[in-house]
Design an enzyme around this catalytic site. Sequence first.
Site, short mmCIF file in Angstrom:
data_model
loop_
_atom_site.label_atom_id
_atom_site.label_comp_id
_atom_site.label_asym_id
_atom_site.label_seq_id
_atom_site.Cartn_x
_atom_site.Cartn_y
_atom_site.Cartn_z
N ASP A 149 0.08 -7.56 -5.60
CA ASP A 149 -1.33 -7.68 -5.25
C ASP A 149 -1.37 -8.52 -3.97
O ASP A 149 -1.08 -9.72 -4.01
CB ASP A 149 -2.07 -8.38 -6.39
CG ASP A 149 -3.53 -8.63 -6.05
OD1 ASP A 149 -3.96 -8.28 -4.93
OD2 ASP A 149 -4.24 -9.20 -6.90
N TYR B 201 -15.14 -3.37 7.19
CA TYR B 201 -13.79 -2.85 7.46
C TYR B 201 -13.41 -3.09 8.93
O TYR B 201 -12.32 -3.56 9.24
CB TYR B 201 -13.76 -1.36 7.12
CG TYR B 201 -12.46 -0.66 7.38
CD1 TYR B 201 -11.34 -0.92 6.59
CD2 TYR B 201 -12.34 0.30 8.38
CE1 TYR B 201 -10.14 -0.26 6.81
CE2 TYR B 201 -11.15 0.97 8.60
CZ TYR B 201 -10.05 0.69 7.81
OH TYR B 201 -8.87 1.35 8.03
N ILE C 220 -6.81 9.93 9.55
CA ILE C 220 -5.50 10.55 9.36
C ILE C 220 -5.61 11.74 8.41
O ILE C 220 -6.16 11.62 7.31
CB ILE C 220 -4.48 9.53 8.78
CG1 ILE C 220 -4.42 8.27 9.66
CG2 ILE C 220 -3.09 10.17 8.64
CD1 ILE C 220 -4.00 8.50 11.09
N GLY D 209 0.84 -1.21 0.00
CA GLY D 209 0.00 0.00 0.00
C GLY D 209 0.86 1.24 0.00
O GLY D 209 0.47 2.30 0.53
N GLY E 291 -0.44 4.76 -1.17
CA GLY E 291 -1.65 5.29 -0.56
C GLY E 291 -1.35 6.48 0.34
O GLY E 291 -0.21 6.96 0.41
N GLN E 292 -2.38 6.94 1.05
CA GLN E 292 -2.24 8.15 1.88
C GLN E 292 -1.11 8.01 2.90
O GLN E 292 -0.26 8.88 3.03
CB GLN E 292 -3.56 8.45 2.61
CG GLN E 292 -3.53 9.76 3.37
CD GLN E 292 -4.60 9.86 4.45
OE1 GLN E 292 -5.21 8.86 4.85
NE2 GLN E 292 -4.83 11.07 4.95
N LYS F 68 -10.51 -5.47 10.71
CA LYS F 68 -9.48 -4.97 11.62
C LYS F 68 -9.43 -5.80 12.91
O LYS F 68 -8.34 -6.01 13.47
CB LYS F 68 -9.69 -3.48 11.91
CG LYS F 68 -9.38 -2.59 10.71
CD LYS F 68 -7.95 -2.77 10.20
CE LYS F 68 -7.58 -1.83 9.07
NZ LYS F 68 -6.23 -2.08 8.51
N1 SER Z 1 -9.89 6.52 8.11
C1 SER Z 1 -10.46 5.20 8.08
C2 SER Z 1 -11.75 5.21 7.35
O1 SER Z 1 -12.40 6.19 7.37
C3 SER Z 1 -10.65 4.69 9.48
O2 SER Z 1 -9.58 3.84 9.84
O3 SER Z 1 -12.13 4.24 6.79
#
Ligand code: SER
Length: 316
Positions: A52, A142, A172, A8, A11-12, A146
Site C-alpha cells: 500500500d 489528479y 493510454i 501499481g 494496473g493498465q 501530477k
Molecule cells: N488517462 C489519465 C486519465 O484519464 C490521464 O493521465 O485520468
Amino acid sequence: MERILVTGAYGQIGSELVPALRDRFGVDNVIAAGYKNTVPPQFFDGPNTDVDVADYSQLDSAIMDHQVDTVYHLGSVLSALAERDRKQAYAVNFSGVHNVLEAALANGVRQVIVPSSIAAFGPETPAHNTPNDTVQKPNTIYGISKVFTELMGNYYTTKLGLDVRGVRLPGIISWKVEPTAGTTDYAVAIFYGAIREGRYASFLGPDTCLPMMYMPDAVSSLIDVATADFDRLKHHVDYNVAAMSFTPAELATAIERRIPGFEMQYDVDPLRQSIADSWPDKLDDTVARQEWDWSPRYDLDAMVDDMLENLRRKLA
Ligand code: SER
C-alpha cells in the site's frame, strides 16, 4: 543486475511494463507490487509483493527486503475517481509519491521513475502544441497531484541527488488490462463495444480532441527515459511525450472503416467532459526528442489495426 520494484503493477500500464522489464532485466529482478489484488496469472513467473503506497513502512520494507535499485512508481488514482474521492487521491497520489521518494532516499535506491500526465496542464495552458515548459495550473485533484509529483521529483533530483525521471503520459490505449476511472478511458472502451456489440456510447462529446498513445510506446517512453544518459537531461520528471491526437468522432470513423456499420452514440458525462476540456489537445514533445531521442512508433491507424486484432483474439 539491477533490482526493480514496480508499484501499481497490476494496473493498465503496470501489467505491460512488468513483462517488458522482466524481458530486459531478468524475471527474478523485477518485483511486481500490487495493492490488495489477486495476482494475475502473467505475474506468477516472477516475484510479487503487496504494497500500500500510502503506508511508508510497507514501501520501506519492500525496498529493503528485495534490495531494490530502481522503483517504477505507477500506483495512482486516475482523474475521474480522484475528483470523487479526494481523500483516497491524497493518500495515494500525494502521500504515496512522498513515501516512495523518502523510502528511496532512506534505502539508497539509485533511481525512481514516476509518470506525470497531460493532466498536469490546465485551462490557462496553450492547448495546441503545448510547449514542454509553460503555464500549468491544473484544476483537477489528479492534475495537481501530477504537478506535485513533477516538482517533488525535480527537487529530489537536483537537491538530494536521487535520480528521479518521468514523462507526461497522455491517454493510454491497450487491450490487455482496462484503465480504471480515467477521463481518456473511452478510447479503450470503444473497442470492446465495437467488437462485442457493433456500437458504443462515448462519455466525451464528438469533438473533444485529446493526446493519446498506444501502450507499446508508453512502455518504451518509461524505459527510454529511465535509461537515457543523465548528462544529456536538462529536465527530469516533466517531459512532454506525444504520439497521436484525435477526437471521439475521428476514432469512431477509423473503427467504422474496419467494422462497417459500427455505430457511435454520445452520452456525455459532465464530470469527465469538464476534465477533458481543461486538458491540452496536442503536446509539443521536441524537448524529449532532443534530450533522450524520444520517438513513438504507432499512429492512429497502426494503433486501431493492432487493437482490433489483439482484442478480437482476446475476446474470442
Ligand atoms: N488517462 C489519465 C486519465 O484519464 C490521464 O493521465 O485520468
